[in-house]
Design an enzyme around this catalytic site. Structure first.
Site, PDB file in Angstrom:
ATOM      1  N   VAL A 103       0.869  -1.176   0.000  1.00 49.01           N
ATOM      2  CA  VAL A 103       0.000   0.000   0.000  1.00 49.01           C
ATOM      3  C   VAL A 103       0.903   1.221   0.000  1.00 49.01           C
ATOM      4  CG1 VAL A 103      -2.001  -1.083   1.103  1.00 49.01           C
ATOM      5  CG2 VAL A 103      -0.222  -0.065   2.528  1.00 49.01           C
ATOM      6  N   SER A 104       0.326   2.362  -0.379  1.00 48.85           N
ATOM      7  CA  SER A 104       1.135   3.567  -0.560  1.00 48.85           C
ATOM      8  C   SER A 104       1.415   4.333   0.720  1.00 48.85           C
ATOM      9  CB  SER A 104       0.455   4.509  -1.557  1.00 48.85           C
ATOM     10  OG  SER A 104       0.352   3.877  -2.804  1.00 48.85           O
ATOM     11  N   THR A 105       0.545   4.188   1.720  1.00 50.15           N
ATOM     12  CA  THR A 105       0.738   4.939   2.960  1.00 50.15           C
ATOM     13  C   THR A 105       0.511   4.045   4.163  1.00 50.15           C
ATOM     14  OG1 THR A 105      -1.559   5.653   3.237  1.00 50.15           O
ATOM     15  CG2 THR A 105      -0.160   7.032   1.843  1.00 50.15           C
ATOM     16  N   GLN A 160      -3.140   3.152   5.012  1.00 48.70           N
ATOM     17  CA  GLN A 160      -3.894   2.198   4.208  1.00 48.70           C
ATOM     18  C   GLN A 160      -3.766   0.797   4.786  1.00 48.70           C
ATOM     19  OE1 GLN A 160      -2.081   3.268   0.414  1.00 48.70           O
ATOM     20  NE2 GLN A 160      -4.097   3.950  -0.284  1.00 48.70           N
ATOM     21  N   LYS A 174       4.840   1.719   1.289  1.00 46.92           N
ATOM     22  CA  LYS A 174       5.731   2.701   0.663  1.00 46.92           C
ATOM     23  C   LYS A 174       5.038   3.349  -0.515  1.00 46.92           C
ATOM     24  CE  LYS A 174       9.675   1.772   2.850  1.00 46.92           C
ATOM     25  NZ  LYS A 174      10.568   2.717   3.432  1.00 46.92           N
TER      26      LYS A 174
END
Length: 80
Positions: free
Chosen positions: A8-10, A13, A37
């Site tokens: 996931v991006s953050t 999430q 990341k």
């Protein structure tokens, strides 16, 4: 052997949906590697671990194809 990778991006999430899908495919929890990341970085410790674990004939399973950021992330992590 199948090896799972989820990202996931953050940090806010949730990885649960991806991890659950990988487990449903029969991938053992100890062979599921994760990263929280941004897509703008190639610093992916989980992906590095998955690639280090993989041997000839193994398959790295990514639940959501856009999560792999292939080929950039894999190329950045692959020994030359």
């Amino acid at each position: 052997m199948d090896i799972g990778y989820a990202r996931v991006s953050t940090a806010k999430q949730d990885l649960d949906r991806q991890i659950d899908a990988l487990r449903q495919e029969g991938i053992a929890s100890k062979y599921i590697y994760v990263d929280k990341k941004s897509g703008s970085t190639t610093n992916r410790p989980g992906l590095h671990k998955a690639l280090d674990q993989a041997r000839e004939g193994d398959v790295i399973v990514v639940h959501t194809l856009d999560r792999s950021d292939a080929p950039q992330a894999v190329a950045a992590c692959t020994p030359q």
